[in-house]
Write an enzyme that holds these catalytic residues in place. Structure first.
Site, PDB file in Angstrom:
ATOM      1  CG  ASN A 208      -0.184  -0.124   2.509  1.00 54.43           C
ATOM      2  OD1 ASN A 208       0.579   0.771   2.855  1.00 54.43           O
ATOM      3  ND2 ASN A 208      -0.340  -1.243   3.214  1.00 54.43           N
ATOM      4  CG  ASP A 277      -6.394  -5.052   5.488  1.00 59.21           C
ATOM      5  OD1 ASP A 277      -6.140  -5.124   6.707  1.00 59.21           O
ATOM      6  OD2 ASP A 277      -6.727  -4.001   4.917  1.00 59.21           O
ATOM      7  CE  LYS A 287       8.582 -11.598 -14.397  1.00 57.95           C
ATOM      8  NZ  LYS A 287       9.180 -10.984 -15.552  1.00 57.95           N
ATOM      9  CG  PHE A 320      -2.524   5.500  13.291  1.00 55.48           C
ATOM     10  CD1 PHE A 320      -1.686   5.158  14.347  1.00 55.48           C
ATOM     11  CD2 PHE A 320      -2.508   6.810  12.825  1.00 55.48           C
ATOM     12  CE1 PHE A 320      -0.842   6.088  14.921  1.00 55.48           C
ATOM     13  CE2 PHE A 320      -1.668   7.758  13.390  1.00 55.48           C
ATOM     14  CZ  PHE A 320      -0.828   7.395  14.440  1.00 55.48           C
ATOM     15  CE  LYS A 334     -11.111   0.289  10.456  1.00 58.67           C
ATOM     16  NZ  LYS A 334     -10.270   0.947   9.466  1.00 58.67           N
ATOM     17  CE  LYS A 338      -8.531  -3.868  13.516  1.00 59.42           C
ATOM     18  NZ  LYS A 338      -7.268  -3.877  12.782  1.00 59.42           N
TER      19      LYS A 338
END
Ligand code: CTP
Length: 394
Positions: A208, A277, A287, A320, A334, A338
C-alpha cells in the site's frame, strides 16, 4: 517538516580549531531554521579555519573570539543559553575543558555554563583513539556532558577512521533530545511503521501507499521525550531514526513476530503501520508468467493489533484508523472491536493529510475523549498522541 523543540531556545555554539569548523556555518543555518537563536564563541584557532564574519552574518549576532574585547561575555552568554554545543571540539579543547582551563571564550563559557553540554569531536582517528583524548572524554562525560561520537570515514588528512564530525542531522537530533521534556522516561515504547509487503513471487508483491512518516515521527518524538524506543518498520525510503532500536521487516507475519519479540517490558504499542490486509495463499518462489496471474487466491493476514490487545498482560495499545472520508464512526467501531485503548483517526483523502505528506489532520479517540486537531506536522501529531497517552496512564 521541522520539530518545534528548538523554537525560542538559545543555543551557545562553541567552535574550535579543526577543519570541520567550516560546517558550523551550515549548523547555525539549520538551528535558526528551527526557531533557535544562536550565539557563537570561537577559539583563536577556529578563526583560522572560518572567518568570524561568516558566523556573525549567519547567526545575526556578535561572535566572540577574545576574552578581553567584551570582558563579561563569558558570564552573560552562558547565563542566557539553554544549551552549549561545541562542534567541532578538538583534542586540544577537550583536554582544556577536562582540566578546567578558562583562558579562551570556549573554555571560560564552559566553566560558567550550568545547562546541558553537547560535544561533537572532530580530529584524526589516531588523535581520537589516543588514551589521553579518551580519558578527557570520559572525565567530561562524568561531569554530565554528552558526546556526539564522530563518524567513521575518510578524514581531511586522507586517512580512514573514526574522527569525522558527526553528521549535522545527528547533531541536530541530539540538540532536540537534550532540549525536550523527559516525560516518557522509563517507558518502553514499541512503534510500527510503513507498509508491509506480501509476496506474490520474487518480483511482485501486494502493498500500500504508506510512507512510514507518521510512525517514524512517533519514534523520534518518543525518544526525544526520554522513552526507550523500538521501531519496527516495513519497507520505506526513510533513514532509521537516530538512537532508536530499529527492526526491519517485510511481511505482516514478520511484523507480528517482531512485535511479539519486543513486547517484553513494553508500556505502549503504537500500531502506525499500514499492515496489508491480505497475503497470497501460495506465493511462488519463481517469477510467475503473466498468463497465470489473472487471479490470486488471498488469505487474511494476522491482525497484529487485535492479537496483542487480546493478551492478558499487554501494553497500552494505540491504533490508527486511516479512512477515505470523514468516517469517525468507523474509527470508533475499530476502537471497540479491536479493543484498542486509543485510536487515531485521519482522513487520507484530504489534501496534506495523506500517506506521503509531512502533515496530518488527526482526531484522537479514546474512552471519554474525542479531540480533533488542525493540520499539523506529523511530529506535532506525535507530541499530542503521547500527551493523551500520558493523561490516560496517570
Ligand atoms: N492492523 C494490524 N494488523 C492488520 C491490519 C491492521 O495490526 N493485519 C492495525 C493497523 O496498524 C491500525 C489498525 O489495525 O493501527 C487499524 O487498521 P485498519 O487497516 O484501519 O483497519 P482494518 O481492521 O484492517 O480495517 P479496514 O482495512 O477494512 O478498514
Amino acid at each position: 517538516m521541522n520539530s518545534s523543540t528548538l523554537k525560542n531556545k538559545t543555543i551557545l555554539l562553541g567552535v574550535t580549531g579543526g577543519i570541520a569548523a567550516y560546517k558550523s556555518a551550515e549548523l547555525i543555518r539549520k538551528l535558526k531554521k528551527e526557531g533557535a537563536s544562536v550565539r557563537v564563541v570561537m577559539t583563536e584557532a577556529a578563526t583560522r579555519f572560518i572567518p568570524p564574519l561568516t558566523l556573525t552574518s549567519l547567526s545575526g549576532e556578535e561572535v566572540y573570539t577574545d576574552m578581553f574585547s567584551s570582558p563579561m561575555a563569558h558570564i552573560e552568554l552562558p547565563r542566557e543559553a539553554d544549551l552549549f554545543l561545541i562542534a567541532p571540539v578538538t583534542a586540544n579543547t577537550l583536554s582544556r575543558l577536562a582540566s578546567g582551563a578558562a583562558d579562551d571564550m570556549v573554555s571560560a563559557c564552559f566553566l560558567a555554563f550550568k545547562g546541558p553540554v553537547l560535544l561533537a569531536p572532530a580530529m584524526n582517528w589516531r588523535m581520537y583513539e589516543h588514551p589521553a583524548t579518551q580519558k578527557n572524554l570520559k572525565t567530561l562525560k562524568e561531569m554530565g556532558c554528552t558526546e556526539i561520537p564522530p563518524d567513521k570515514g575518510e578524514l581531511a588528512c586522507g586517512e580512514h577512521g573514526s574522527g569525522r564530525m558527526a553528521d549535522l542531522e545527528i547533531i541536530l537530533e541530539e540538540v532536540r533530545i537534550a532540549l525536550s521534556k523527559k516525560d516518557l522516561s522509563g517507558k518502553r515504547v514499541v512503534v510500527t511503521a510503513g507498509p508491509t509487503r506480501e509476496q506474490i513471487d520474487p518480483v511482485r508483491f501486494i502493498s500500500n501507499r504508506s510512507s512510514g512518516k507518521m510512525g517514524y515521527a512517533l519514534a523520534r518524538v518518543a525518544r526525544r521525550r526520554g522513552a526507550e524506543v523500538v521501531l519496527i518498520s516495513g519497507p520505506t525510503s526513510l533513514n532509521p531514526p537516530h538512537s532508536v532500536e530499529f527492526v526491519q521487516v517485510e511481511s505482516a507475519e514478520q511484523m507480528y513476530k517482531a512485535v511479539l519479540d519486543n513486547l517484553k517490558g513494553a508500556d505502549l504499542l503504537v500500531m502506525a503501520a499500514a499492515v496489508a490486509d491480505f497475503r497470497v495463499k501460495a506465493p511462488s518462489s519463481v517469477k510467475r508468467k503473466k498468463t497465470s496471474l489473472r487471479s490470486l487466491e488471498l488469505l487474511p493476514t494476522v491482525d497484529i493489533l487485535e492479537r496483542i490487545a487480546a493478551l492478558k498482560r499487554r501494553p497500552f495499545v494505540i491504533g490508527f484508523s486511516a479512512e477515505t472520508g470523514p468516517n469517525i464512526a468507523t474509527a470508533n467501531r475499530k476502537l471497540k472491536d479491536k479493543k484498542m485503548d486509543m485510536v487515531v483517526f485521519n482522513d487520507v483523502s484530504q489534501k496534506d493529510a495523506g500517506f506521503e505528506s509531512d502533515t496530518n489532520r488527526i482526531v484522537i479517540i479514546a474512552r471519554g475523549l474525542e479531540k480533533e486537531y488542525p493540520l499539523m506536522s506529523k511530529e506535532a501529531c506525535a507530541e499530542v498522541i503521547f500527551d493523551h497517552y500520558l493523561e490516560f496512564e496517570s
